[in-house]
Scaffold this motif. Structure first.
Motif, PDB file in Angstrom:
ATOM      1  N   PRO A 171       0.783  -1.251   0.000  1.00 54.41           N
ATOM      2  CA  PRO A 171       0.000   0.000   0.000  1.00 54.41           C
ATOM      3  C   PRO A 171       0.810   1.294   0.000  1.00 54.41           C
ATOM      4  N   GLY A 172       1.862   1.379   0.825  1.00 58.89           N
ATOM      5  CA  GLY A 172       2.633   2.612   0.874  1.00 58.89           C
ATOM      6  C   GLY A 172       3.282   2.976  -0.455  1.00 58.89           C
ATOM      7  N   PRO A 173       4.102   2.080  -1.026  1.00 63.74           N
ATOM      8  CA  PRO A 173       4.697   2.364  -2.331  1.00 63.74           C
ATOM      9  C   PRO A 173       3.653   2.573  -3.433  1.00 63.74           C
ATOM     10  N   ARG A 174       2.510   1.889  -3.341  1.00 64.88           N
ATOM     11  CA  ARG A 174       1.433   2.077  -4.321  1.00 64.88           C
ATOM     12  C   ARG A 174       0.992   3.534  -4.342  1.00 64.88           C
ATOM     13  N   VAL A 175       0.795   4.113  -3.161  1.00 62.36           N
ATOM     14  CA  VAL A 175       0.374   5.518  -3.084  1.00 62.36           C
ATOM     15  C   VAL A 175       1.440   6.421  -3.693  1.00 62.36           C
ATOM     16  N   THR A 176       2.707   6.146  -3.381  1.00 65.33           N
ATOM     17  CA  THR A 176       3.804   6.936  -3.939  1.00 65.33           C
ATOM     18  C   THR A 176       3.811   6.867  -5.464  1.00 65.33           C
ATOM     19  N   ALA A 177       3.625   5.675  -6.013  1.00 66.49           N
ATOM     20  CA  ALA A 177       3.642   5.500  -7.465  1.00 66.49           C
ATOM     21  C   ALA A 177       2.455   6.196  -8.126  1.00 66.49           C
ATOM     22  N   ILE A 178       1.300   6.145  -7.484  1.00 69.29           N
ATOM     23  CA  ILE A 178       0.117   6.842  -8.020  1.00 69.29           C
ATOM     24  C   ILE A 178       0.388   8.337  -8.069  1.00 69.29           C
ATOM     25  N   SER A 225      -1.051   7.268  17.626  1.00 67.98           N
ATOM     26  CA  SER A 225      -2.027   7.208  16.537  1.00 67.98           C
ATOM     27  C   SER A 225      -1.336   6.800  15.252  1.00 67.98           C
ATOM     28  N   GLU A 226      -2.096   6.775  14.180  1.00 72.96           N
ATOM     29  CA  GLU A 226      -1.560   6.389  12.884  1.00 72.96           C
ATOM     30  C   GLU A 226      -0.435   7.315  12.433  1.00 72.96           C
ATOM     31  N   THR A 227      -0.436   8.553  12.916  1.00 73.24           N
ATOM     32  CA  THR A 227       0.590   9.527  12.521  1.00 73.24           C
ATOM     33  C   THR A 227       1.491   9.931  13.678  1.00 73.24           C
ATOM     34  N   ASP A 228       1.257   9.367  14.845  1.00 74.11           N
ATOM     35  CA  ASP A 228       2.055   9.706  16.023  1.00 74.11           C
ATOM     36  C   ASP A 228       2.635   8.434  16.631  1.00 74.11           C
ATOM     37  N   ILE A 259       0.521   8.140   6.211  1.00 75.33           N
ATOM     38  CA  ILE A 259       1.758   7.518   6.711  1.00 75.33           C
ATOM     39  C   ILE A 259       2.962   7.868   5.853  1.00 75.33           C
ATOM     40  N   ASN A 260       2.802   7.845   4.540  1.00 73.98           N
ATOM     41  CA  ASN A 260       3.941   8.013   3.628  1.00 73.98           C
ATOM     42  C   ASN A 260       4.775   9.267   3.882  1.00 73.98           C
TER      43      ASN A 260
END
Length: 340
Positions: A88-95, A183-186, A323-324
């Motif tokens: 998922p993380g790299p997918r978002v970056t590639a998009i 949290s998801e970002t902390d 997250i990215n």
């Protein structure tokens, strides 16, 4: 993967030549593929079926996600391979980087066999992954019931710890942080609590080394995915998966067609083969244990933590668009403060 390994791997990937199969429709298709079990599985199971049923030869470039994206960016529009495989993380970056062709589900004969939501304008899910706490049942007759317990005895002194370089590592650490009020970002609570127990931790290693360290008995508990648990268990290792009270983590690995691919027709044939019922059934079996996305595949006796694919909707999932932007900083901090 530690910093030195990352640099060496990235340099090796950059040195690779561009695959001829990515530029001409010559009866081949070139896919990026994860090293290790993914490459072995697709070479032994998918490649022969693709050649037999579609007359297409599968070529593979063994690349981790970060190297796939780096290589595609460096190619400047000349696709270095026809299809990506990403978490998922790299997918978002590639998009966000515009590295994919628009995905057309109507070109997949097996699209109807996938539950709703498995295909979008960017690509298609090809395997599910589930992340939890793996432990040695002989050492721990009572498994942990929460992420928080990993930092307490009797578990912490037998804990194998890895960082943010992998998807399963990142989401596990996020869940540990959440258990301590983050949290998801902390993820600050993760670092705060880890400092208190760091001298007790049995092993700190890169993600690729953790299965071997567990098998050798250097640690008896770690966070990982069900695929790793299944592979080790098939080798006779004493290992089970504990589901935290907050729930099992789920994410999908996806295929995408590279922007500028000259083998788009063959790319769809390859992906269609990979999601077909026979392929998904075989990939789910020992020794690969890849969770299927095809609803025709029976999950009975598969050793997976679910009875139907619908159950994945209730598992813990994460927003990688949030997250990215933070992940590189987390990796650097883990390497500096923990893996030194």
């Amino acid at each position: 993967m530690n910093r030195r390994d990352f640099i060496q791997f990235g340099s090796a990937a950059a040195a690779c030549g561009l695959a001829p199969g990515a530029f001409a429709n010559d009866g081949t298709v070139t896919t990026a593929i994860y090293p290790g079990s993914w490459e072995e599985a697709y070479r032994s199971i998918v490649a022969p079926a693709l050649k037999r049923d579609a007359g297409v030869e599968l070529r593979m470039q063994s690349l981790w996600a970060v190297d796939q994206i780096a290589k595609a960016r460096a190619a400047r529009g000349r696709a270095p391979f026809d299809t990506f495989i990403l978490d998922p993380g790299p997918r978002v970056t590639a998009i966000e980087s515009g590295l994919f062709e628009k995905f057309d589900a109507s070109r997949l004969k097996n699209a109807s066999k996938l539950p709703p939501g498995m295909i979008d304008a960017h690509g298609v899910n090809v395997a599910g992954q589930f992340v939890g706490i793996a432990y040695n049942p002989k050492k721990f007759p009572k498994p942990p019931t929460s992420w928080k317990e990993l930092f307490a005895e009797p578990y912490v002194s037998r804990l194998g710890l890895t960082g943010f370089q992998t998807t399963f590592g990142t989401v596990s650490i996020i869940e540990i942080a959440k258990a301590f009020g983050g949290s998801e970002t902390d993820v600050e609570p993760f670092f705060t609590e880890l400092k208190k127990v760091l001298p007790k931790v049995a092993v700190i290693g890169n993600s690729a080394s953790m299965p071997s360290l567990f098998q050798q008995g250097q640690c008896d508990i770690m966070y990982t995915n069900t695929q790793t648990v299944g592979t080790l268990k098939a080798k006779g290792v004493d290992i089970e998966m504990a589901v935290p009270s907050s729930g099992l983590i789920a994410f999908f690995t996806t295929f995408h067609i590279a922007k500028g691919s000259k083998n788009v027709d063959n790319a769809y044939k390859f992906i269609d083969t990979a999601i077909s019922t026979p392929m998904q059934q075989q990939l789910m079996a020992s020794p690969y244990f890849m969770a299927p996305v095809n609803s025709e595949v029976s999950l009975a006796n598969a050793g997976l933590p679910l009875r139907s694919l619908d159950e994945m909707k209730n598992m813990v999932q994460h927003d990688w668009t949030k997250i990215n932007p933070l992940r590189a900083g987390w990796i650097e901090r883990f390497n500096r403060e923990v893996a030194r």
